[in-house]
Design an enzyme around this catalytic site. Structure first.
Site, PDB file in Angstrom:
ATOM      1  CD1 TRP A 289     -23.941  32.144  43.034  1.00  9.11           C
ATOM      2  CD2 TRP A 289     -23.378  34.087  42.107  1.00  9.11           C
ATOM      3  NE1 TRP A 289     -23.410  31.885  41.783  1.00  9.11           N
ATOM      4  CE2 TRP A 289     -23.050  33.055  41.201  1.00  9.11           C
ATOM      5  CE3 TRP A 289     -23.101  35.402  41.723  1.00  9.11           C
ATOM      6  CZ2 TRP A 289     -22.477  33.288  39.944  1.00  9.11           C
ATOM      7  CZ3 TRP A 289     -22.534  35.640  40.483  1.00  9.11           C
ATOM      8  CH2 TRP A 289     -22.230  34.587  39.605  1.00  9.11           C
ATOM      9  CB  CYS A 324     -22.228  28.321  37.377  1.00  2.81           C
ATOM     10  SG  CYS A 324     -22.884  26.785  38.042  1.00  2.81           S
ATOM     11  CG  HIS A 383     -18.157  26.299  38.258  1.00  2.00           C
ATOM     12  ND1 HIS A 383     -19.116  27.291  38.206  1.00  2.00           N
ATOM     13  CD2 HIS A 383     -17.155  26.704  37.446  1.00  2.00           C
ATOM     14  CE1 HIS A 383     -18.704  28.238  37.384  1.00  2.00           C
ATOM     15  NE2 HIS A 383     -17.519  27.913  36.907  1.00  2.00           N
ATOM     16  CG  ASP A 406     -16.460  29.318  33.796  1.00  2.00           C
ATOM     17  OD1 ASP A 406     -17.616  29.781  33.712  1.00  2.00           O
ATOM     18  OD2 ASP A 406     -16.003  28.827  34.839  1.00  2.00           O
ATOM     19  CG  ASN A 446      -5.827  17.081  40.005  1.00  2.00           C
ATOM     20  OD1 ASN A 446      -6.187  16.594  41.074  1.00  2.00           O
ATOM     21  ND2 ASN A 446      -4.874  16.541  39.259  1.00  2.00           N
ATOM     22  CG  ASP A 448      -2.911  18.432  46.458  1.00  2.00           C
ATOM     23  OD1 ASP A 448      -3.571  17.680  45.721  1.00  2.00           O
ATOM     24  OD2 ASP A 448      -1.677  18.350  46.611  1.00  2.00           O
ATOM     25  CD  GLU A 495      -7.549  13.003  42.523  1.00  2.00           C
ATOM     26  OE1 GLU A 495      -6.401  13.007  43.015  1.00  2.00           O
ATOM     27  OE2 GLU A 495      -8.126  14.036  42.147  1.00  2.00           O
ATOM     28  CD  GLU A 500      -3.702  13.542  41.317  1.00  2.00           C
ATOM     29  OE1 GLU A 500      -4.349  14.502  41.733  1.00  2.00           O
ATOM     30  OE2 GLU A 500      -2.969  12.875  42.049  1.00  2.00           O
ATOM     31  CE1 TYR A 570     -23.301  26.983  41.366  1.00  2.00           C
ATOM     32  CE2 TYR A 570     -24.696  28.707  42.290  1.00  2.00           C
ATOM     33  CZ  TYR A 570     -23.864  28.255  41.299  1.00  2.00           C
ATOM     34  OH  TYR A 570     -23.567  29.059  40.248  1.00  2.00           O
TER      35      TYR A 570
HETATM   36 CA    CA Z   1      -6.119  15.412  42.972  1.00  2.00          CA
END
Ligand code: CA
Ligand code: CA
Ligand code: CA
Length: 740
Positions: A289, A324, A383, A406, A446, A448, A495, A500, A570
């Site tokens: 990278w 990736c 990603h 992954d 997801n 925060d 969201e 959620e 990236y």
């Molecule tokens: Ca969220």
């Protein structure tokens, strides 16, 4: 062939286990020899008795009429490989020729499949297949469907959970004095693969359109770019190309996956996600990278997986270089090639939670600048990873189906760089307690983003929590077309909705290391908002960033804002700052004001790294209330495309010409330009180097090729140079069979 003197002497009617003495490790699927004896005698053979007196196998035939039929029925006719390839849990036919007519009342014959160095029946590496009256679903068996002259036709059914790999086939005949086997023959080797068409297989998928896309499609698109400027590039998976099946099986040898685990898609995925990257185990692709690819190929320059897998198969050394989408592209080939339905997904604003607290922590200094020492978590523009389709008998009901895996080396899992398989359903509901690596994937889509201010006395104060920035969109290529299918709702609830937050609470309850998480209280609504947009950001041109501030209170306010522009990888890692600007504005009650910042080409061009991505970070303070607003945005500069056309008839077996054209968008010359072009069953990847391409000039390159297969095919081209990367082109074309 002589008799094997060292075989066991005790009398036995059924074949048993063989003890190997080889120095070659047992986990070698393509071993050329094995320890299966040609003759297993039950004792001393009396004088005057010749083994020739008994039924003898003269030939075993997998070819001719059965061969094409088997391959078509098993959906393996596209593999560029002339050995028999079948899918487990589904019957296939072979013919055996004897020295005389077969007599079912007297003669006892069976077929054997053997894999690995120390075949053992208990491990599923030695499979004796009895001749039965009726085939039974779920079990190995062979049924005589025709007996004619000296030959019999056998319909063989394999078990739907058997090992997959390259098996050696033997036919055994029982005589009063021992078991006589056919000699080792390479041309009867049989590949057994996963079977998404078989209801009893763990990878069963019931929709033909889905199977056609996720197992059979050998080309695809990878989405990249930025959320408001989504781009896609073509990728050649090439799972049917010459030697690719052997190369994929070799990866399981390389990963030393125990033979007995090779029927289990969960294990194969977990091991695959480790061996695709070079970390820990000298796996397939070496990540890089840092924008210096002098000792290899730039990640953006590959047209697909074939070149990479073949290089690895012949050298056994990591192939340089990948990022990736390269790891995910190669992994997708591996999975589809073995018969596990797979797709490549792209997550925009993908968080990399470095400290496993399920939140993305951004620290700012008192003057509003990002504190790069404290901030360890990163947010990647995008990603890529893979999803593989399978049942999950190790989890409660309801968590089978798509599993996220992954291969990009981001964090270690049980001591190795690997990730998954994690049930997508478990990620969505925050059930991060279900293996494997579900907390990490949950954070990616997801978590925060928590902006905290680091004060000079060392304390930290949470300023702002952005609950919707991470995981804004998750895409894959649509079935049967070239567009995108959105998967965001597969990974998370909308969201802001109750579910959620509930999923996040569940994830925190199950998975977080509490001591790593700063407690923060709910912040009051801001009385001002801020947004910003760029206009016409074209590679090599000037453009504008426009900031919009809105005063939502009934009092006038003044705002101090600070914009920084960085060139960014990236992965979200900042390279160098090329712009910073302070702004002061005053706003009337309930009013909106915009401010423009000019970005000159000369300011960013000399700093650019691949993917031509710029990162803007704006912090603003409402001076009256001391409230802080923060926003970040990635701008991907638009780069030119390659144009591909063909000259001549597009017919199987006939030579045609492929022309690739490129226009340099810059006034200055490009140096060390590498063009690549290839397409499955049309042409192997060709590379051409051009020392320089003058400013604003057109480059044209012609290559000859001869298509091998009819139907809709794809040609993929890339261009790479020191200052301009991620230039792609593709062409869909119809190849006719030439029969009509
Ligand atoms: Ca969220
Ligand atoms: Ca590895
Ligand atoms: Ca974190």
């Amino acid at each position: 062939m002589s008799e094997n003197k060292e075989t066991k002497v005790e009398k036995k009617k059924t074949p048993g286990n063989f003890t190997g003495r080889s120095s070659v490790p047992p986990n070698v699927s393509n071993a050329d020899e094995d320890e299966v004896p040609i003759m297993e005698t039950f004792g001393v053979i009396p004088r005057g008795v010749s083994m020739k007196d008994f039924l003898e196998v003269e030939d075993v035939e997998l070819y001719k009429q059965q061969y094409e039929k088997n391959k078509k029925e098993h959906h393996t006719d596209r593999y560029f490989n002339n050995k028999l390839i079948i899918r487990r849990g589904q019957s296939f036919d072979i013919t055996i020729y004897f020295n005389r007519q077969y007599n079912p009342d007297q003669d006892q014959v069976w077929v054997e499949y053997v894999i690995g160095r120390y075949p053992q029946q208990s491990k599923g590496t030695y499979i004796p297949i009895p001749i039965v009256e009726e085939l039974e679903v779920g079990k190995w068996g062979a049924k005589i469907t025709q007996s004619e002259g000296n030959s019999i036709n056998l319909t063989i059914l394999s078990s739907p959970d058997c090992i997959i790999g390259k098996f050696r086939l033997y036919v055994a005949v029982l005589t009063p004095y021992g078991i006589k086997r056919t000699a080792r023959r390479a041309d009867t080797d049989t590949y057994i693969l996963f079977n998404p068409w078989c209801k009893e297989d763990a990878v069963y998928m019931d929709d033909e359109k889905e199977r056609e896309e996720y197992v059979m499609n050998d080309v695809g698109f990878i989405f990249h770019g930025e959320i408001s400027n989504i781009k896609k590039r073509p990728w050649e998976y090439g799972q049917f190309e010459e030697r690719i099946l052997d190369a994929c099986l070799y990866l399981m040898d390389k990963a030393e996956l125990d033979m007995s685990g090779r029927g289990n898609p969960i294990k194969i995925c977990r091991v695959g996600s480790a061996v695709i990257n070079a970390r820990d185990d000298n796996g397939v692709v070496a990540g890089n990278w840092n924008n210096d690819y002098s000792y290899g190929v730039a990640p953006s320059a590959w047209t697909g997986s074939v070149e990479i897998l073949l290089e690895y198969f012949s050298s056994g050394m990591p192939v340089k270089y990948g990022q990736c989408w390269v790891f995910a592209g190669v992994f997708n080939t591996f999975l589809r090639c073995l018969g596990i339905p797979a797709r490549l997904v792209t997550n925009y604003f993908s968080a990399h939670d470095n400290d496993a607290n399920l939140q993305t922590d951004v620290y700012m200094d008192e003057d509003g600048k990002t504190n790069t020492t404290l901030t360890k978590d990163t947010i990647w523009n995008y990603h890529c990873w893979n999803e593989a389709w399978m049942s999950r008998p190790d989890l409660p009901v309801g968590f089978g189906g798509w599993q996220a895996v992954d291969a990009t080396p981001q964090e270690t899992s049980d001591g190795m760089y690997r990730c998954g398989p994690a049930s997508v359903q478990a990620i969505k509901h925050g059930h991060v307690c279900f293996q494997f690596d579900t907390p990490f994937l949950f954070s990616e889509v997801n978590s925060d983003v928590v902006y905290s201010k680091a004060l000079k006395d060392g304390s930290k104060v949470v300023e702002y929590v952005d609950k919707t920035h991470v995981g804004q969109k998750i895409l894959t290529k649509e079935i049967g077309g070239n567009g995108a299918q959105e998967l965001t709702d597969q990974y998370k609830f909308p969201e802001g909705c109750e579910e959620e937050r509930l999923a996040l609470d569940a994830a925190l309850m199950y998975g977080v290391k509490k001591e790593n998480r700063d407690e923060f209280q709910q912040l009051s609504e801001l009385d001002a908002t801020m947004d910003f947009q760029e206009e016409n950001a074209i590679f090599g041109s000037d453009f504008k960033v426009i900031l919009t501030f809105k005063n939502q209170s009934s009092n006038p306010c003044t705002i101090s804002a600070y914009l920084t522009g960085h060139v960014v990888f990236y992965t979200g890692v900042l390279k160098s700052e090329f712009k910073n600007k302070s702004l002061d504005l005053s706003l009337d009650p309930l009013s909106t004001k915009t401010a423009e910042v000019n970005i000159k080409a000369g300011e960013y061009m000399s700093h650019l790294v691949e993917q031509a991505s710029l990162h803007f970070f704006v912090t603003a303070r409402v001076n009256e209330t001391k409230k802080i607003m923060a926003k970040q945005k990635i701008v991907v500069l638009q780069v030119p495309q390659l144009y591909i056309k063909t000259v001549g008839e597009k017919v199987v077996g006939k030579e045609m010409t492929v022309v690739i054209e490129f226009t340099n968008p810059l006034k200055k010359k490009l140096q060390n330009v590498v063009l690549r072009v290839g397409g499955p069953s049309i042409m192997k990847t060709q590379t051409q180097i051009f020392k320089e391409v003058l400013g604003n000039s057109v480059l044209s390159w012609e290559e000859k090729c001869t298509p091998r297969r009819a139907g809709t095919r794809k040609i993929i081209a890339t261009l790479d140079s020191d200052i301009l990367r991620h230039v792609y082109g593709e062409l869909d074309l119809e190849i006719s069979s030439g029969d009509d």
